[in-house]
Write an enzyme that holds these catalytic residues in place. Structure first.
Site, PDB file in Angstrom:
ATOM      1  N   LEU A   1      10.399  -6.209   4.472  1.00 39.52           N
ATOM      2  CA  LEU A   1      11.606  -6.397   5.282  1.00 39.52           C
ATOM      3  C   LEU A   1      11.359  -5.984   6.734  1.00 39.52           C
ATOM      4  O   LEU A   1      10.739  -4.954   6.997  1.00 39.52           O
ATOM      5  CB  LEU A   1      12.738  -5.552   4.686  1.00 39.52           C
ATOM      6  CG  LEU A   1      14.085  -5.582   5.401  1.00 39.52           C
ATOM      7  CD1 LEU A   1      14.727  -6.955   5.254  1.00 39.52           C
ATOM      8  CD2 LEU A   1      15.003  -4.490   4.836  1.00 39.52           C
TER       9      LEU A   1
ATOM     10  N   HIS B   1       9.261  -5.430   0.380  1.00 42.14           N
ATOM     11  CA  HIS B   1       9.885  -6.668  -0.059  1.00 42.14           C
ATOM     12  C   HIS B   1       8.836  -7.750  -0.321  1.00 42.14           C
ATOM     13  O   HIS B   1       9.128  -8.772  -0.961  1.00 42.14           O
ATOM     14  CB  HIS B   1      10.903  -7.149   0.987  1.00 42.14           C
ATOM     15  CG  HIS B   1      11.876  -8.165   0.458  1.00 42.14           C
ATOM     16  ND1 HIS B   1      12.835  -8.758   1.245  1.00 42.14           N
ATOM     17  CD2 HIS B   1      12.050  -8.693  -0.771  1.00 42.14           C
ATOM     18  CE1 HIS B   1      13.551  -9.602   0.531  1.00 42.14           C
ATOM     19  NE2 HIS B   1      13.090  -9.591  -0.703  1.00 42.14           N
TER      20      HIS B   1
ATOM     21  N   ASP C   1       4.015  11.464  13.702  1.00 45.24           N
ATOM     22  CA  ASP C   1       4.557  10.134  13.418  1.00 45.24           C
ATOM     23  C   ASP C   1       6.081  10.194  13.496  1.00 45.24           C
ATOM     24  O   ASP C   1       6.732  10.833  12.665  1.00 45.24           O
ATOM     25  CB  ASP C   1       4.103   9.690  12.027  1.00 45.24           C
ATOM     26  CG  ASP C   1       4.451   8.236  11.744  1.00 45.24           C
ATOM     27  OD1 ASP C   1       5.389   7.706  12.386  1.00 45.24           O
ATOM     28  OD2 ASP C   1       3.787   7.631  10.885  1.00 45.24           O
TER      29      ASP C   1
ATOM     30  N   ASP D   1       2.989   4.535   5.754  1.00 54.25           N
ATOM     31  CA  ASP D   1       1.575   4.874   5.550  1.00 54.25           C
ATOM     32  C   ASP D   1       0.901   3.857   4.643  1.00 54.25           C
ATOM     33  O   ASP D   1      -0.313   3.613   4.752  1.00 54.25           O
ATOM     34  CB  ASP D   1       1.425   6.256   4.900  1.00 54.25           C
ATOM     35  CG  ASP D   1       1.879   7.395   5.787  1.00 54.25           C
ATOM     36  OD1 ASP D   1       1.878   7.207   7.022  1.00 54.25           O
ATOM     37  OD2 ASP D   1       2.230   8.461   5.256  1.00 54.25           O
TER      38      ASP D   1
ATOM     39  N   ASP E   1      -7.456   7.489   2.803  1.00 52.21           N
ATOM     40  CA  ASP E   1      -7.187   6.553   3.885  1.00 52.21           C
ATOM     41  C   ASP E   1      -6.587   5.276   3.287  1.00 52.21           C
ATOM     42  O   ASP E   1      -7.162   4.687   2.370  1.00 52.21           O
ATOM     43  CB  ASP E   1      -8.514   6.229   4.590  1.00 52.21           C
ATOM     44  CG  ASP E   1      -8.338   5.322   5.788  1.00 52.21           C
ATOM     45  OD1 ASP E   1      -7.248   4.749   5.966  1.00 52.21           O
ATOM     46  OD2 ASP E   1      -9.314   5.178   6.548  1.00 52.21           O
TER      47      ASP E   1
END
Length: 312
Positions: free
Chosen positions: A46, A113, A239, A280, A295
Site C-alpha cells: 500500500l 499488500h 529512523d 525494515d 540484513d
C-alpha cells in the site's frame, strides 16, 4: 640455504596461486548464487511504488539479486486499490515479462499488500507462477486497517476526508514514480486490508494459508508458497518511521511489525520472524535498521538461492 629459500619461495608462489584460483572459483560460484530458473517479480504494498526519486521501494534489493545472477522485475501496481484490481494489473505485467523473457513462469515476491496481490495472480493463473513469497503480508487482515475503518465508516464525513488525504498522498507518490496512469481508490484498498476484507478474499484464494499461526501448505496447484516477517517495531532510533510504527504496534496485543501481526503474515512454509519492522522488511528507510539483526537484503538473496535449489 639458497636451495631452502628457493624451495620456500616456490611453495609460497604455488600456495598463493592456489589461493587465487580458489577465490576465483568462489567468486564465480557466488555470481550465480541468486540465479533462479524463473524471473523474480517484486511487488510493492500500500502506498508503494517501483522507484521514486531514484530510491527503490525494495531498497538495494533488486540490484543485489541481479548481481547474483537473477532476472529481476519490479512491478508497478496501484498504490491504493483493492487486491483484485492490483492483482489484475500484476497479472498483465507477468504476461508481459513472460513474453519478454521467454520464461514459462515467474517467482512472485510481495510485501505487505503485495502479499494478497501476488496470491490473486497465483490463484487465477497458477500455470504462470512458480512461487509466491509473502513478506510482512497482510494475509488475514490488519488491526490497524480495522481501526481506521471503524473511525471512518463507509459514507461518513470522516471517510471523505480520509479518502481525500490518501488520494493526495497517492498523487505525490505517482508524481515521483511511474504509477500516474493507474486507477487509485484508497477506500477499496482499506476494505481489502481489514480482517473482514481478507476473510472474504481468503474464501476465494485459500492456497497456502495455515489454519492457525504456523505454516500452511508449501505446494498447492504447482505453486510453492513461502513467507517471513518482522516482529520488532522499534529497531533504529535514527529512523523517523520507527516511532509511528511503535505506537501503531500497541493496538495488536501480539507480536507484530507495526502494521501486520506475525500471525496474519503466515503463508505456506514460514521461513522465520526477524528483528525488523514493516519498513525494515524492504530495507527502508534507506537501509536504517537493527544493525545487530539479519540484513534484509541478505534474506532476499538467501531466498533466491532457496528458489534456485528448488529448480525455480
Amino acid at each position: 640455504m639458497t636451495g631452502f629459500l628457493s624451495r620456500f619461495l616456490r611453495r609460497l608462489v604455488l600456495a598463493a596461486t592456489a589461493g587465487l584460483l580458489l577465490l576465483g572459483a568462489g567468486a564465480h560460484a557466488q555470481s550465480g548464487y541468486t540465479q533462479t530458473r524463473y524471473p523474480i517479480v517484486l511487488v510493492h504494498g500500500l502506498f508503494g511504488f517501483d522507484s521514486a526519486l531514484g530510491i527503490d521501494y525494495f531498497y538495494g534489493i533488486p540490484d543485489a539479486l541481479r548481481q547474483g545472477g537473477a532476472k529481476v522485475y519490479v512491478a508497478q501496481v496501484s498504490a491504493a486499490n483493492s487486491s483484485e484490481v492490483r492483482g489484475e494489473q500484476l497479472l498483465a505485467q507477468v504476461k508481459t515479462i513472460l513474453a519478454i523473457t521467454g520464461a514459462g513462469k515467474v517467482n512472485l515476491v510481495g510485501h505487505s499488500h503485495g502479499g494478497p496481490t501476488t496470491r490473486y495472480v497465483a490463484g487465477v493463473a497458477p500455470q504462470l507462477v512458480a512461487s509466491v513469497t509473502s513478506i510482512g503480508g497482510v494475509n488475514k487482515g490488519s488491526r490497524v486497517a480495522d481501526i481506521l475503518r471503524g473511525v471512518a465508516p463507509a459514507g461518513s464525513v470522516s471517510e471523505t476526508v480520509a479518502n481525500a488525504a490518501a488520494k493526495a498522498l497517492v498523487s505525490l507518490i505517482n508524481l515521483t514514480s511511474g504509477g500516474s496512469g493507474l486507477p487509485q481508490m484508497p477506500t477499496a484498498a482499506l476494505d481489502s486490508l481489514t480482517t473482514a476484507g481478507l476473510a472474504s478474499f481468503n474464501r476465494r484464494f485459500p492456497q497456502g494459508l495455515p489454519s492457525g499461526c504456523g505454516s500452511g501448505a508449501e505446494l498447492v496447484n504447482g505453486v510453492r508458497y513461502y513467507s517471513w516477517t518482522g516482529t520488532q517495531p522499534l529497531t533504529n532510533v535514527l529512523d523517523a518511521s520507527d516511532g509511528l510504527l511503535s505506537v501503531l504496534s500497541l493496538v495488536f496485543g501480539e507480536a507484530n511489525d507495526g502494521l501486520v501481526s506475525a500471525c496474519s503474515s503466515r503463508l505456506g512454509k514460514h521461513l522465520g520472524d526477524y528483528r525488523q519492522n514493516h519498513l525494515d522488511e524492504v530495507n527502508q528507510l534507506v537501509g536504517l535498521r537493527d544493525w545487530f539483526s539479519t540484513d534484509p537484503v541478505t534474506l532476499y538473496r538467501q531466498h533466491a538461492n532457496r528458489l534456485k535449489a528448488q529448480g525455480l
